[in-house]
Enzyme design. Structure first.
Site, short mmCIF file in Angstrom:
data_model
loop_
_atom_site.label_atom_id
_atom_site.label_comp_id
_atom_site.label_asym_id
_atom_site.label_seq_id
_atom_site.Cartn_x
_atom_site.Cartn_y
_atom_site.Cartn_z
N ASN A 48 0.92 -1.16 -0.04
CA ASN A 48 0.06 0.02 0.02
C ASN A 48 0.84 1.24 0.18
OD1 ASN A 48 0.82 0.06 2.62
ND2 ASN A 48 -1.06 0.50 3.50
N LEU A 77 -7.92 -10.36 -0.24
CA LEU A 77 -7.47 -10.14 -1.59
C LEU A 77 -7.66 -11.61 -2.00
CD1 LEU A 77 -5.39 -8.95 -3.74
CD2 LEU A 77 -3.74 -10.05 -2.60
N TYR A 159 3.01 -2.90 17.70
CA TYR A 159 3.73 -3.90 16.90
C TYR A 159 4.04 -5.13 17.70
CZ TYR A 159 7.64 -5.28 13.91
OH TYR A 159 8.56 -5.71 13.00
N LYS A 163 2.35 -8.89 16.47
CA LYS A 163 3.13 -9.70 15.65
C LYS A 163 2.90 -10.98 16.80
CE LYS A 163 5.59 -8.10 12.41
NZ LYS A 163 5.39 -8.42 10.81
N TYR A 173 -4.24 -21.86 12.88
CA TYR A 173 -4.50 -22.41 11.52
C TYR A 173 -3.76 -23.69 11.26
CZ TYR A 173 -7.59 -18.56 9.42
OH TYR A 173 -8.62 -17.85 9.01
#
Length: 339
Positions: A48, A77, A159, A163, A173
């Site tokens: 971006n 996306l 941050y 993370k 997952y």
């Protein structure tokens, strides 16, 4: 190293594959895109341009196997790819603290969107995590088994915790969907294509030295960091992505050779030939006192260790910044003349 039930012992090869690199116009992303193209991959870079720069990928635009898409991965996306490197996230305190809410969104929402894409495609995905997950460590050097010491409500938490949450999502997952994941924990990396204004210590020191300005160190300069040249880091990243699917990480990749901030400043002054003085400023909140990777796992699992000495890497980086400063000065002069 997590070695849950193996999905497959097949290694992954890049030639002929369609690879997505988020953050592809950034410092690390542009180097990764370049290396993947050299290995015969078709590369789709997504950025971006919040911290990515067009100059980083300009030389790749004429390559028929390279494509750049302007997109923010906090939004889904839909694309057909064979593997994903998720590098999108501002990585310097100056940039990630400027918009901390968006920083957290990129780490968390971005991870969810990229994991969703990988799940749909049943393809492997690598998360570019960070040594910041260890916070201000009480264990030194930091091994992957250390859970860290992070302030969840401090100015760096957007941050650090972003993370950490991304790593959680990746492993959930893996456990829930058996998605083939790879998690690399990146320690301080430097080299050409760093932004001059990113506020990181290497770029700060080099730009200050080249401009003859005072070199600013925080605290008394005794805090330590380890510095890995970008080529070594990209090699470690590719090696991890190439491993069999059951090898998930996290794996530390960085240079275990420690430098104090004062030592680094003195080395930059020596290589640049600068006359810049060293000045001190107050230490920022939650700034780690020590940061150094234990890379035994990378050696054992990836056959990886850094090969480029800090002094040699700094010389290459200084040469890059010197060229950029000259180029930018000429551009400013020509603009002024045109007006």
């Amino acid at each position: 190293m997590h070695t849950f039930e193996r999905v497959s012992d097949r290694e992954f090869h890049f030639a002929g594959r369609r690879i997505l690199v988020t953050g592809g116009a950034g410092f690390l992303g542009s180097h990764l895109c370049e290396r993947l193209l050299s290995l015969g991959a078709e590369v789709i870079a997504v950025d971006n341009f919040y911290t990515g720069q067009r100059r980083n990928i300009y030389h790749l635009l004429s390559n028929p196997n390279f494509e750049i898409i302007r997109h923010d991965i906090t939004f889904p996306l839909y694309i057909e790819v064979d593997a994903i490197f998720n590098l999108a996230c501002p990585a310097s305190p100056v940039h990630y603290q400027y918009d901390p809410v968006q920083t957290t969104k990129v780490s968390v929402h971005g991870a969810i969107n990229m994991l969703g894409l990988a799940k749909r495609r049943r393809c492997r995905i690598l998360q570019a995590s960070t040594s910041e997950v260890y916070g201000d460590p009480s264990v030194h050097p930091q091994a992957e088994s250390y859970w860290g010491s992070v302030n969840p409500i401090g100015p760096r938490a957007c941050y650090d915790e972003g993370k950490r949450c991304a790593e959680t999502l990746f492993f959930d997952y893996w456990r829930q969907h058996r998605l083939p994941i790879k998690v690399i924990r990146i320690f301080n990396t430097y080299g050409p294509r760093m932004r001059m204004d990113d506020g990181r210590v290497v770029s700060n020191f080099i730009v200050q030295a080249l401009k003859g300005r005072p070199i600013t160190i925080y605290g008394d300069g005794s805090q330590t960091r380890s510095f890995c040249y970008v080529d070594d880091l990209i090699d470690g990243m590719l090696r991890l992505m190439s491993t069999p699917e059951g090898i998930t990480g996290p794996v530390n990749v960085g240079n275990p050779e420690e430098y104090t901030m004062r030592q680094l400043a003195e080395l930059v002054i020596k290589i640049t030939g600068s006359q810049s003085p060293i000045v001190t400023m107050p230490l920022p909140q939650d700034d780690p006192k020590q940061r150094c990777p234990n890379i035994e796992m990378a050696k054992r699992v990836l056959g990886w260790r850094p090969t480029i000495a800090v002094a040699d890497g700094l010389a290459k980086t200084i040469s890059y910044f010197r060229d950029v400063l000259v180029s930018d000065t000429k551009g400013a002069d020509s603009d002024a003349f045109a007006e």
